[in-house]
Scaffold this motif. Structure first.
Motif, PDB file in Angstrom:
ATOM      1  N   GLN A 188      -3.524   9.046  -9.307  1.00 17.20           N
ATOM      2  CA  GLN A 188      -3.379  10.419  -8.839  1.00 17.20           C
ATOM      3  C   GLN A 188      -2.827  11.237 -10.000  1.00 17.20           C
ATOM      4  OE1 GLN A 188      -1.107  10.512  -5.213  1.00 17.20           O
ATOM      5  NE2 GLN A 188      -2.345   8.919  -4.266  1.00 17.20           N
ATOM      6  N   LYS A 190       4.076   3.103  -5.605  1.00 18.67           N
ATOM      7  CA  LYS A 190       3.727   3.501  -6.963  1.00 18.67           C
ATOM      8  C   LYS A 190       3.950   2.343  -7.926  1.00 18.67           C
ATOM      9  CE  LYS A 190       4.735   7.073 -10.368  1.00 18.67           C
ATOM     10  NZ  LYS A 190       5.532   8.264 -10.671  1.00 18.67           N
ATOM     11  N   PRO A 237       0.825  -1.204   0.000  1.00 15.00           N
ATOM     12  CA  PRO A 237       0.000   0.000   0.000  1.00 15.00           C
ATOM     13  C   PRO A 237       0.862   1.258   0.000  1.00 15.00           C
ATOM     14  CG  PRO A 237      -0.912  -1.603   1.501  1.00 15.00           C
ATOM     15  CD  PRO A 237       0.421  -2.138   1.045  1.00 15.00           C
ATOM     16  N   GLY A 238       0.499   2.185  -0.862  1.00 19.98           N
ATOM     17  CA  GLY A 238       1.250   3.434  -0.991  1.00 19.98           C
ATOM     18  C   GLY A 238       2.353   3.385  -2.035  1.00 19.98           C
ATOM     19  N   GLY A 254     -10.568  -1.864  -6.397  1.00 17.44           N
ATOM     20  CA  GLY A 254     -10.128  -1.123  -5.220  1.00 17.44           C
ATOM     21  C   GLY A 254      -8.685  -1.385  -4.830  1.00 17.44           C
ATOM     22  N   VAL A 273      -5.911  -0.201  -6.630  1.00 20.97           N
ATOM     23  CA  VAL A 273      -5.039   0.929  -6.955  1.00 20.97           C
ATOM     24  C   VAL A 273      -5.868   2.199  -7.074  1.00 20.97           C
ATOM     25  CG1 VAL A 273      -3.372  -0.526  -8.187  1.00 20.97           C
ATOM     26  CG2 VAL A 273      -5.165   0.636  -9.464  1.00 20.97           C
ATOM     27  N   ASP A 274      -5.170   3.322  -6.995  1.00 19.52           N
ATOM     28  CA  ASP A 274      -5.810   4.622  -7.138  1.00 19.52           C
ATOM     29  C   ASP A 274      -4.898   5.514  -7.962  1.00 19.52           C
ATOM     30  OD1 ASP A 274      -7.706   6.705  -6.642  1.00 19.52           O
ATOM     31  OD2 ASP A 274      -6.364   7.501  -5.107  1.00 19.52           O
ATOM     32  N   THR A 320      -3.473   0.720  -3.148  1.00 19.29           N
ATOM     33  CA  THR A 320      -4.265   1.070  -1.969  1.00 19.29           C
ATOM     34  C   THR A 320      -4.380  -0.166  -1.105  1.00 19.29           C
ATOM     35  OG1 THR A 320      -6.317   0.483  -3.077  1.00 19.29           O
ATOM     36  CG2 THR A 320      -5.619   2.782  -3.246  1.00 19.29           C
ATOM     37  N   LYS A 321      -4.964  -0.034   0.034  1.00 23.28           N
ATOM     38  CA  LYS A 321      -5.204  -1.194   0.895  1.00 23.28           C
ATOM     39  C   LYS A 321      -6.354  -1.991   0.303  1.00 23.28           C
ATOM     40  CE  LYS A 321      -3.501   0.811   5.136  1.00 23.28           C
ATOM     41  NZ  LYS A 321      -3.787   1.217   6.493  1.00 23.28           N
ATOM     42  N   LYS A 351      -8.507  -0.565 -10.530  1.00 20.95           N
ATOM     43  CA  LYS A 351      -9.203   0.515  -9.816  1.00 20.95           C
ATOM     44  C   LYS A 351     -10.589   0.067  -9.394  1.00 20.95           C
ATOM     45  CE  LYS A 351      -6.727   4.269 -12.084  1.00 20.95           C
ATOM     46  NZ  LYS A 351      -6.796   5.364 -13.069  1.00 20.95           N
TER      47      LYS A 351
END
Length: 69
Positions: free
Chosen positions: A57, A23, A20-21, A52, A54-55, A65-66, A49
């Motif tokens: 930016q 890149k 998580p977090g 849920g 990855v996100d 993501t978690k 995505k």
């Protein structure tokens, strides 16, 4: 093809190889690794995505993501 790639990346997330977090590699790097077109990688990102995992930016990249659960 995109489903297999998305599943591979999802497995890397589940196994903790991508945390998580963290890149994700660039589109160009993913294209080269999996030897597919940019369109395929876009479908991969949409699938991840939607799951849920990855996100995106804008201007920064796509990050893990978690996982829901």
């Amino acid at each position: 093809m995109y489903v297999q790639i998305a599943d591979d990346i999802a497995q890397q997330i589940a196994e903790g190889n991508l945390k998580p977090g963290e890149k994700l590699p660039s589109t160009a790097a993913l294209r080269a690794k999996y030897e597919v077109s940019e369109t395929v990688i876009r479908f991969v990102m949409v699938r991840l995505k939607t799951q849920g995992l990855v996100d995106g930016q804008p201007g920064r990249g796509v990050f893990v993501t978690k996982p829901a659960g």
